[in-house]
Design a protein around this motif. Structure first.
Motif, PDB file in Angstrom:
ATOM      1  N   ASP A   1      -1.664  18.121  -7.513  1.00  0.00           N
ATOM      2  CA  ASP A   1      -1.960  19.139  -8.520  1.00  0.00           C
ATOM      3  C   ASP A   1      -1.218  20.438  -8.195  1.00  0.00           C
ATOM      4  OD1 ASP A   1      -3.055  21.058 -10.221  1.00  0.00           O
ATOM      5  OD2 ASP A   1      -5.090  20.246 -10.067  1.00  0.00           O
ATOM      6  N   PRO A   2      -0.288  20.874  -9.058  1.00  0.00           N
ATOM      7  CA  PRO A   2       0.482  22.092  -8.771  1.00  0.00           C
ATOM      8  C   PRO A   2      -0.372  23.355  -8.728  1.00  0.00           C
ATOM      9  CG  PRO A   2       0.957  21.286 -10.994  1.00  0.00           C
ATOM     10  CD  PRO A   2       0.146  20.237 -10.315  1.00  0.00           C
ATOM     11  N   LYS A   3      -1.551  23.322  -9.358  1.00  0.00           N
ATOM     12  CA  LYS A   3      -2.443  24.478  -9.293  1.00  0.00           C
ATOM     13  C   LYS A   3      -3.041  24.626  -7.894  1.00  0.00           C
ATOM     14  CE  LYS A   3      -3.735  24.289 -14.197  1.00  0.00           C
ATOM     15  NZ  LYS A   3      -4.835  24.014 -15.155  1.00  0.00           N
ATOM     16  N   ILE A   4      -3.258  23.492  -7.239  1.00  0.00           N
ATOM     17  CA  ILE A   4      -3.793  23.511  -5.876  1.00  0.00           C
ATOM     18  C   ILE A   4      -2.673  23.760  -4.864  1.00  0.00           C
ATOM     19  CG2 ILE A   4      -4.910  22.118  -4.083  1.00  0.00           C
ATOM     20  CD1 ILE A   4      -6.456  20.695  -6.324  1.00  0.00           C
ATOM     21  N   LEU A   5      -1.528  23.115  -5.088  1.00  0.00           N
ATOM     22  CA  LEU A   5      -0.387  23.238  -4.181  1.00  0.00           C
ATOM     23  C   LEU A   5       0.601  24.286  -4.687  1.00  0.00           C
ATOM     24  CD1 LEU A   5       0.167  19.409  -3.537  1.00  0.00           C
ATOM     25  CD2 LEU A   5      -1.155  21.020  -2.154  1.00  0.00           C
ATOM     26  N   ASN A   6       0.060  25.407  -5.136  1.00  0.00           N
ATOM     27  CA  ASN A   6       0.895  26.413  -5.808  1.00  0.00           C
ATOM     28  C   ASN A   6       1.809  27.191  -4.868  1.00  0.00           C
ATOM     29  OD1 ASN A   6      -1.005  27.996  -4.554  1.00  0.00           O
ATOM     30  ND2 ASN A   6      -1.993  28.699  -6.427  1.00  0.00           N
TER      31      ASN A   6
ATOM     32  N   ASP B   1       7.431  25.130  -2.694  1.00  0.00           N
ATOM     33  CA  ASP B   1       8.683  25.528  -3.347  1.00  0.00           C
ATOM     34  C   ASP B   1       8.985  24.617  -4.538  1.00  0.00           C
ATOM     35  OD1 ASP B   1       9.382  27.602  -1.473  1.00  0.00           O
ATOM     36  OD2 ASP B   1       9.877  26.010  -0.042  1.00  0.00           O
ATOM     37  N   ILE B   2       8.642  23.338  -4.391  1.00  0.00           N
ATOM     38  CA  ILE B   2       8.885  22.330  -5.435  1.00  0.00           C
ATOM     39  C   ILE B   2       7.599  21.542  -5.624  1.00  0.00           C
ATOM     40  CG2 ILE B   2      10.235  20.281  -6.075  1.00  0.00           C
ATOM     41  CD1 ILE B   2      12.398  21.308  -4.072  1.00  0.00           C
ATOM     42  N   ASN B   3       7.233  21.268  -6.863  1.00  0.00           N
ATOM     43  CA  ASN B   3       6.007  20.505  -7.131  1.00  0.00           C
ATOM     44  C   ASN B   3       6.295  19.229  -7.907  1.00  0.00           C
ATOM     45  OD1 ASN B   3       4.705  23.561  -7.165  1.00  0.00           O
ATOM     46  ND2 ASN B   3       3.338  22.020  -6.318  1.00  0.00           N
ATOM     47  N   PHE B   4       5.658  18.145  -7.481  1.00  0.00           N
ATOM     48  CA  PHE B   4       5.639  16.897  -8.232  1.00  0.00           C
ATOM     49  C   PHE B   4       4.179  16.463  -8.329  1.00  0.00           C
ATOM     50  CE2 PHE B   4       9.864  16.610  -6.058  1.00  0.00           C
ATOM     51  CZ  PHE B   4      10.655  16.684  -7.205  1.00  0.00           C
ATOM     52  N   THR B   5       3.772  15.996  -9.499  1.00  0.00           N
ATOM     53  CA  THR B   5       2.364  15.620  -9.655  1.00  0.00           C
ATOM     54  C   THR B   5       2.035  14.298  -8.973  1.00  0.00           C
ATOM     55  OG1 THR B   5       2.871  14.653 -11.809  1.00  0.00           O
ATOM     56  CG2 THR B   5       2.029  16.903 -11.801  1.00  0.00           C
ATOM     57  N   ASP B   6       3.011  13.426  -8.824  1.00  0.00           N
ATOM     58  CA  ASP B   6       2.765  12.187  -8.084  1.00  0.00           C
ATOM     59  C   ASP B   6       4.047  11.703  -7.418  1.00  0.00           C
ATOM     60  OD1 ASP B   6       4.100  10.008  -9.783  1.00  0.00           O
ATOM     61  OD2 ASP B   6       2.806  10.991 -11.256  1.00  0.00           O
TER      62      ASP B   6
ATOM     63  N   ASP C   1       0.813  -1.223   0.000  1.00  0.00           N
ATOM     64  CA  ASP C   1       0.000   0.000   0.000  1.00  0.00           C
ATOM     65  C   ASP C   1       0.846   1.272   0.000  1.00  0.00           C
ATOM     66  OD1 ASP C   1      -2.849  -1.017   0.267  1.00  0.00           O
ATOM     67  OD2 ASP C   1      -1.890  -2.053   1.937  1.00  0.00           O
ATOM     68  N   ILE C   2       2.175   1.128  -0.003  1.00  0.00           N
ATOM     69  CA  ILE C   2       3.045   2.304  -0.083  1.00  0.00           C
ATOM     70  C   ILE C   2       2.903   2.910  -1.478  1.00  0.00           C
ATOM     71  CG2 ILE C   2       5.414   3.153   0.064  1.00  0.00           C
ATOM     72  CD1 ILE C   2       6.021   0.753   1.883  1.00  0.00           C
ATOM     73  N   LEU C   3       2.810   4.222  -1.538  1.00  0.00           N
ATOM     74  CA  LEU C   3       2.648   4.898  -2.822  1.00  0.00           C
ATOM     75  C   LEU C   3       3.887   4.739  -3.696  1.00  0.00           C
ATOM     76  CD1 LEU C   3       0.849   8.084  -1.485  1.00  0.00           C
ATOM     77  CD2 LEU C   3      -0.143   6.397  -3.035  1.00  0.00           C
ATOM     78  N   ALA C   4       3.675   4.782  -4.996  1.00  0.00           N
ATOM     79  CA  ALA C   4       4.727   4.503  -5.980  1.00  0.00           C
ATOM     80  C   ALA C   4       5.999   5.300  -5.720  1.00  0.00           C
ATOM     81  CB  ALA C   4       4.208   4.810  -7.391  1.00  0.00           C
ATOM     82  N   GLY C   5       7.101   4.592  -5.606  1.00  0.00           N
ATOM     83  CA  GLY C   5       8.412   5.216  -5.483  1.00  0.00           C
ATOM     84  C   GLY C   5       8.809   5.650  -4.089  1.00  0.00           C
ATOM     85  N   MET C   6       7.879   5.668  -3.137  1.00  0.00           N
ATOM     86  CA  MET C   6       8.198   6.234  -1.821  1.00  0.00           C
ATOM     87  C   MET C   6       9.068   5.314  -0.970  1.00  0.00           C
ATOM     88  SD  MET C   6       7.214   9.205  -2.083  1.00  0.00           S
ATOM     89  CE  MET C   6       7.519   9.831  -0.451  1.00  0.00           C
TER      90      MET C   6
END
Length: 223
Positions: free
Chosen positions: A196-201, A204-209, A97-102
């Protein structure tokens, strides 16, 4: 923004960042909202992300215009009922259940000797980390019971740095919620927003997933 070379520690939110336990939180809160006669909406679900148990209940009651309908004892009873339901939904949680790559990201941080702490408002976070077989990687965990203010107040992320004996500017915080990003920024740490970078604007750094979250990508974004 500080230089990547200054970073010594990473401070994680849990739900929606490490594992998708936020889905179970939403499901349990949705069921309680239905019971209380409050209409469940996507906007309400987003407001509850990263927010503590009693604050979440108060937001639900306020949404339905019922904030003055219950005593504090009754609120505690409903919050406890939600938590029992949530823990029931968590049964069977595994490292799948760990999210991808974490998992790989956390292992990479450990291999490179970064300090790691958890800044989750969930009192169940130790159980979740154990179920995910990740507890061994976390040097420290902020105890929500010791906090005066919830997110978006910066207290939890300030504490996340303090328990690692690090300065705020030496830390990166990772969040999937607006309130969490505000908390990191208020603590004067570098914020990574996942979603969503529009929501988390304000991040300092944004990743979509989560699959995009790597040391190399963070370094690139800070250079």
């Amino acid at each position: 923004m500080v230089k990547f070379e200054q970073i010594k520690g990473f401070i994680f939110d849990l739900d929606g960042v490490i594992a998708n336990t936020s889905v179970y939180h939403a499901q349990a809160w949705h069921q309680l909202a239905d019971e209380l006669g409050v209409t469940w909406t996507d906007d309400l679900a987003n407001q509850l992300k990263g927010v503590g148990r009693m604050d979440s209940l108060n937001l639900i009651l306020k949404s339905g215009g019922k904030e003055n309908d219950y005593t504090e004892d009754e609120k505690v009873k409903y919050a406890t009922k939600k938590n029992d339901n949530y823990l029931n939904l968590l049964k069977g949680l595994t490292d799948d259940d760990i999210l991808a790559g974490m998992k790989e990201f956390i292992q990479d941080l450990d291999a490179h000797h970064y300090l790691i702490s958890l800044a989750s408002s969930s009192k169940n976070s130790p159980k979740v980390l154990e179920a995910l077989d990740l507890a061994k990687y976390f040097n420290e965990r902020v105890d929500p019971d010791t906090l005066t203010h919830g997110k978006p107040d910066p207290e939890i992320y300030r504490r996340g740095a303090e328990i690692l004996n690090l300065k705020p500017e030496e830390c990166i915080g990772l969040e999937d919620a607006v309130s969490g990003v505000k908390s990191i920024n208020g603590a004067h740490e570098t914020s990574v927003g996942i979603g969503d970078p529009k929501i988390l604007n304000e991040a300092d750094i944004n990743f979509t997933d989560t699959s995009q979250v790597t040391l190399a990508n963070i370094k690139k974004a800070m250079d």
